[in-house]
Each structure stands twice: as C-alpha cells, then as structure tokens.
Design an enzyme around this catalytic site. Structure first.
Site, PDB file in Angstrom:
ATOM      1  N   PRO A  35      46.230  42.421  46.258  1.00  0.00           N
ATOM      2  CA  PRO A  35      45.553  43.491  47.210  1.00  0.00           C
ATOM      3  C   PRO A  35      44.171  43.772  46.900  1.00  0.00           C
ATOM      4  O   PRO A  35      43.714  43.788  45.891  1.00  0.00           O
ATOM      5  CB  PRO A  35      46.243  44.940  46.595  1.00  0.00           C
ATOM      6  N   THR A  37      40.952  45.673  48.620  1.00  0.00           N
ATOM      7  CA  THR A  37      40.060  46.802  49.395  1.00  0.00           C
ATOM      8  C   THR A  37      39.084  46.114  50.214  1.00  0.00           C
ATOM      9  O   THR A  37      38.370  45.309  49.490  1.00  0.00           O
ATOM     10  CB  THR A  37      39.580  47.759  48.583  1.00  0.00           C
ATOM     11  N   GLN A 113      50.111  48.225  50.069  1.00  0.00           N
ATOM     12  CA  GLN A 113      49.818  48.825  48.385  1.00  0.00           C
ATOM     13  C   GLN A 113      49.626  50.309  48.859  1.00  0.00           C
ATOM     14  O   GLN A 113      48.491  50.715  49.237  1.00  0.00           O
ATOM     15  CB  GLN A 113      48.749  48.257  47.725  1.00  0.00           C
ATOM     16  N   HIS A 177      50.293  51.578  43.808  1.00  0.00           N
ATOM     17  CA  HIS A 177      49.220  51.291  43.085  1.00  0.00           C
ATOM     18  C   HIS A 177      49.225  52.173  41.751  1.00  0.00           C
ATOM     19  O   HIS A 177      48.696  53.388  41.990  1.00  0.00           O
ATOM     20  CB  HIS A 177      47.929  51.421  44.007  1.00  0.00           C
ATOM     21  N   GLY A 178      49.475  51.534  40.704  1.00  0.00           N
ATOM     22  CA  GLY A 178      49.453  52.299  39.523  1.00  0.00           C
ATOM     23  C   GLY A 178      48.427  51.736  38.518  1.00  0.00           C
ATOM     24  O   GLY A 178      48.744  52.025  37.372  1.00  0.00           O
ATOM     25  N   ALA A 179      47.164  51.078  38.875  1.00  0.00           N
ATOM     26  CA  ALA A 179      46.632  50.496  38.009  1.00  0.00           C
ATOM     27  C   ALA A 179      45.271  51.185  38.360  1.00  0.00           C
ATOM     28  O   ALA A 179      45.016  51.736  38.931  1.00  0.00           O
ATOM     29  CB  ALA A 179      46.534  48.932  38.430  1.00  0.00           C
ATOM     30  N   HIS A 180      44.342  50.415  37.274  1.00  0.00           N
ATOM     31  CA  HIS A 180      42.996  50.397  37.511  1.00  0.00           C
ATOM     32  C   HIS A 180      42.157  51.839  37.361  1.00  0.00           C
ATOM     33  O   HIS A 180      41.147  51.734  37.926  1.00  0.00           O
ATOM     34  CB  HIS A 180      42.371  49.533  38.724  1.00  0.00           C
ATOM     35  N   TYR A 182      42.910  54.555  38.744  1.00  0.00           N
ATOM     36  CA  TYR A 182      43.421  55.891  39.862  1.00  0.00           C
ATOM     37  C   TYR A 182      44.352  56.541  39.206  1.00  0.00           C
ATOM     38  O   TYR A 182      44.690  56.443  38.112  1.00  0.00           O
ATOM     39  CB  TYR A 182      43.709  54.811  41.047  1.00  0.00           C
ATOM     40  N   ARG A 230      52.300  48.288  40.436  1.00  0.00           N
ATOM     41  CA  ARG A 230      51.176  47.413  39.733  1.00  0.00           C
ATOM     42  C   ARG A 230      50.681  48.303  38.494  1.00  0.00           C
ATOM     43  O   ARG A 230      50.113  49.668  39.022  1.00  0.00           O
ATOM     44  CB  ARG A 230      49.992  47.159  40.581  1.00  0.00           C
TER      45      ARG A 230
HETATM   46  C1  LIG Z   1      36.892  43.002  46.769  1.00  0.00           C
HETATM   47  C2  LIG Z   1      38.205  43.319  45.734  1.00  0.00           C
HETATM   48  C3  LIG Z   1      38.837  44.617  46.192  1.00  0.00           C
HETATM   49  C4  LIG Z   1      39.951  44.849  45.270  1.00  0.00           C
HETATM   50  N1  LIG Z   1      40.668  45.953  45.848  1.00  0.00           N
HETATM   51  C5  LIG Z   1      42.036  46.225  44.905  1.00  0.00           C
HETATM   52  C6  LIG Z   1      42.909  47.200  45.664  1.00  0.00           C
HETATM   53  O1  LIG Z   1      42.848  47.943  46.600  1.00  0.00           O
HETATM   54  N2  LIG Z   1      44.036  47.108  44.776  1.00  0.00           N
HETATM   55  C7  LIG Z   1      44.298  46.809  43.874  1.00  0.00           C
HETATM   56  O2  LIG Z   1      45.365  46.948  43.119  1.00  0.00           O
HETATM   57  N3  LIG Z   1      43.547  45.767  43.196  1.00  0.00           N
HETATM   58  C8  LIG Z   1      42.132  45.446  44.050  1.00  0.00           C
HETATM   59  N4  LIG Z   1      41.408  44.585  43.441  1.00  0.00           N
HETATM   60  C9  LIG Z   1      41.914  43.457  42.296  1.00  0.00           C
HETATM   61  C10 LIG Z   1      42.709  42.375  42.911  1.00  0.00           C
HETATM   62  O3  LIG Z   1      43.865  42.462  43.454  1.00  0.00           O
HETATM   63  C11 LIG Z   1      42.857  41.385  41.681  1.00  0.00           C
HETATM   64  O4  LIG Z   1      43.908  41.826  40.841  1.00  0.00           O
HETATM   65  C12 LIG Z   1      41.528  40.871  40.960  1.00  0.00           C
HETATM   66  O5  LIG Z   1      40.706  40.203  42.035  1.00  0.00           O
HETATM   67  C13 LIG Z   1      41.920  39.727  40.195  1.00  0.00           C
HETATM   68  O6  LIG Z   1      42.480  38.538  40.861  1.00  0.00           O
HETATM   69  P1  LIG Z   1      41.474  37.099  41.114  1.00  0.00           P
HETATM   70  O7  LIG Z   1      40.755  36.703  39.945  1.00  0.00           O
HETATM   71  O8  LIG Z   1      42.332  36.197  41.656  1.00  0.00           O
HETATM   72  O9  LIG Z   1      40.301  37.917  42.252  1.00  0.00           O
HETATM   73  C14 LIG Z   1      40.631  44.117  44.355  1.00  0.00           C
HETATM   74  C15 LIG Z   1      39.605  42.801  43.962  1.00  0.00           C
HETATM   75  C16 LIG Z   1      38.434  42.741  44.674  1.00  0.00           C
HETATM   76  C17 LIG Z   1      37.575  41.410  44.098  1.00  0.00           C
END
Ligand SMILES: Cc1cc2nc3c(=O)[nH]c(=O)nc-3n(C[C@H](O)[C@H](O)[C@H](O)COP(=O)(O)O)c2cc1C
Length: 374
Positions: A35, A37, A113, A177-180, A182, A230
């Site tokens: 996912p 954004t 998501q 979306h239970g991560a990061h 939020y 997640r």
């Molecule tokens: C521009 C951008 C937007 C993201 N938005 C979300 C999001 O909306 N939801 C989410 O769970 N993670 C989000 N992430 C995290 C990604 O899902 C992913 O876990 C992260 O980029 C690591 O994977 P990668 O190294 O393959 O990029 C975002 C990452 C990036 C780079």
C-alpha cells in the site's frame, strides 16, 4: 541464502511466481503491491481515472495482489489531507470499483487498505492526549485529543461502513491498516497509549481496541471474505519503536489476531530480511508471525531498492539491487507472500522483469516519481 539468477532467461524460483490461494483468495503469484499513499484523489475523496490506470498498469505487469494506498474511513480524524482517497460513501465505493474492475480485467486481485490516521491526522485523536506530532517539514500537527466513548463508537461504525463498501466495490479482500503509528497501532504502543482503563496498560488491554475493529469488520464481511491485518514495530515518528519486545509478546498479538478473524498477516518492516529480535536468531518479523500464528504472512521492505524507509523522502541516491535474497524468504517458507513497494512505483513491470531474470534492467526508485501517477 542461495544466489539468484543474474543471466537472462527464466528465474529458477519455483514458488514466488506460482499461483497461491488461501481462504478463497486466488492469486496468480505471491507478489503483492505494498500500500502506498499517493495523495492524488479529488477533493471529494474520489479516486480518479489516472489512479485507475496506475493500478491497472501494475496488474498488467502481473502483480498477484494489489493493496491500495491507505483509504480513509468515515471519520473526520481518519485522514491528513483531502487528497487521500476515501471509502465512506457509495460514490467513493463506485470510484474504487473502477479500480477493481480494471485490475480484474488484467488478471490481478485487489484489497483496499482501510485507514484511520488517528494521532497523525490533520485533526488528531488517539488513545491518549498529548502534544501534536512534528511533520516531516518541521512544523507541528495540532495537539492530540484523547478518545472518549463516542469516538470509539464512531471509529467502529466507520470501519463497519468501510467493510460494507469493500464488498460493494467487488474487492477480493481487505486490509486493515494497523501499522506505522496511526490509530490502531497507537493503541498497541505503550508510549502513545497511557490509558488506565481496559484499553491501556497490559499488552492484553492495549490490543483490545484493534481486536474489536477486526471483529466488527468480520461481522460485516462474513466468515469467508479474506481479511489482512498490517502491523509494524516502527512508526512514522519513531523508526526504532519496539512494541513487541520478544517472540512471546508477538505470539500474544498474532494469535489474538487469528482468533479475532484475521486470515493473512502483513508484517511491515523496513527491510524484510532483518532479524526481528536481538538474541533470538535470524528469523524475520514475518517469519516469526507466520510460525507463531499459523497464518500466512506477507513480508515487505526494501525489495530490490537500496533506500531505507526513513530515507524514502530524502535525497539519497537510489540503486537497484538483486531481489534474490528477498525472494528466497518465500522459497524457504519463511513467509507466504512478498510485498514490493517503491520498486513497483518505478517499475510497473517489476514481476515480468524479475521473473525472467532481468532485474538489472529495473529502473531505480526516485522520490521525484511520487509527483506523478505513472
Ligand atoms: C510513498 C509511500 C507511501 C506509503 N503509504 C503507505 C500507506 O498508505 N499504507 C501503508 O501501510 N504503508 C505505506 N507505505 C509503506 C509501504 O507500504 C512499504 O511498507 C514500504 O515502502 C517498504 O517497502 P519498499 O521498501 O518495497 O518500498 C508507503 C511507502 C511509500 C514509499
């Protein structure tokens, strides 16, 4: 770890590119689009035809499961900018349906998501009140308001409504979306959750609200609809946060998610290959989660890119690296599915290139690419 194919020609990997199914979710391979954004929706929360084409390109590029960018549920505190697509009204569900239909036409599967930004919203709420979280540009968000009983009800209703919308749009699964850092993640964090009622304190109490959300969603979608959850150790404002100190903590959490009705876990890490716990061997967060819960788990983080997540908005130069060591996580059954994020922004055809052993022809990810929906 085995080394990957460097020469042209078909990849020798047997599992990653083979079909996979679980609980009625049938995928043509084990690659998931993470996912991401993009903040490109219209002010009324509708995804545009450019987004339809953007997701369809990744489906045409043979991604197995596409998880949407976080899409905001029906609460004023569920998003940070109005250009985040929403999943609140029949019009917004219809707009998402155009994405779903386009992905299906290309043979892919889709899960929205469902997102509540909580303490990182434009108007933040959280399990506990506190000073606003600084933004990346150095400014500070407004103060966080502590959630009261009405907020709990409102958020549960909003997740229910979004689950109904998910069925309406014809999606194949949904991801919570239970991560990061939020809303749901902040309940798990002992730093952000300082409540002294039944939602705070012990891990059992801190898990309570996220689990209530899972049960609400399950009650709407019925027993057979695939639900992903997640979660992460890290959060946007602290990449070093550890919510689970050891495998026992993690076991309590992932077993509870399974009992509440989650079908597939999505363990969000900044590098999918990193050992999850110091002093507990080389197993990754996805590896531990799958082993402790018995649920198939998605691993994610840095597949074929050199930048860490904390550098993703920075200016560090980006390079392409051999995805072999990440694909091996699937090959050796450490995880069931592998999500690819930034490398898929740069390469809609990532699957085809990697499957045919041509990873060296991948384009490096650049932050500039976030400006358009290519
Ligand atoms: C521009 C951008 C937007 C993201 N938005 C979300 C999001 O909306 N939801 C989410 O769970 N993670 C989000 N992430 C995290 C990604 O899902 C992913 O876990 C992260 O980029 C690591 O994977 P990668 O190294 O393959 O990029 C975002 C990452 C990036 C780079």
């Amino acid at each position: 770890m085995t080394s990957s194919t460097h020469e042209d020609g078909p990849s020798n990997r047997s599992k990653v590119f083979q079909p996979w199914s679980h609980k009625g979710l049938a995928l043509r391979n084990r690659i998931v689009m993470a996912p991401m954004t993009r903040r490109m929706a219209l002010a009324d929360g509708l995804v545009t035809k450019e987004s339809v084409a953007y997701y369809a390109r990744r489906a045409k590029g043979e991604v197995g499961l596409i998880v949407s960018e976080g899409t905001a549920i029906d609460d004023l505190h569920a998003y940070d900018t109005i250009t985040v697509p929403r999943v609140q009204t029949p019009e917004q569900w219809d707009a998402w349906k155009r994405v779903v239909d386009a992905i299906h036409t290309e043979g892919g599967a889709f899960a929205p998501q469902l997102w509540h930004t909580g303490r990182l919203a434009a108007d933040p709420i959280g399990p506990s009140g506190g000073p606003g979280v600084p933004r990346a540009d150095g400014t500070r968000r407004p103060d966080i308001r502590e959630m009261g009983p009405d907020d709990f009800r409102q958020v549960l209703d909003a997740f229910r409504n979004a689950a109904r919308g998910t069925l309406q749009m014809g999606a194949d699964a949904l991801e919570i979306h239970g991560a990061h850092g939020y809303l749901l993640d902040s309940f798990l964090s002992p730093v952000n959750n300082q409540r002294n009622d039944e939602y705070g304190g012990s891990l059992e109490n801190r898990m309570r609200f996220p689990l209530e959300v899972v049960r609400e969603i399950r009650s709407v979608v019925g027993p057979d609809f695939p639900v992903l959850y997640r979660f992460s150790q890290w959060k946007m404002d602290d990449y070093r946060e550890q919510k689970f100190q050891n495998p026992n903590d993690l076991e309590q959490w992932v077993v509870a998610l399974a009992d509440a009705g989650v079908d597939i876990l999505h363990a969000s890490t900044r590098d999918a290959r990193e050992p999850a716990f110091e002093g507990h061997g080389p197993l990754t967060l996805a590896g531990w989660s799958e082993k402790l819960s018995g649920l198939p788990t998605v691993a994610v983080g840095k597949v074929s890119v050199t930048l860490g997540m904390d550098e993703s908005y920075g200016t560090s130069p980006s390079e392409v690296v051999d995805p072999g060591p990440w694909l091996d996580l699937v090959e050796r059954n450490e995880c069931s599915l592998l999500a690819v994020g930034r490398a898929l922004i740069a390469n809609p055809d990532w699957v085809a290139k990697v499957r045919s052993g041509k990873w060296e022809t991948l384009r490096p990810y650049e932050k500039e690419m976030l400006k358009t929906l290519e």
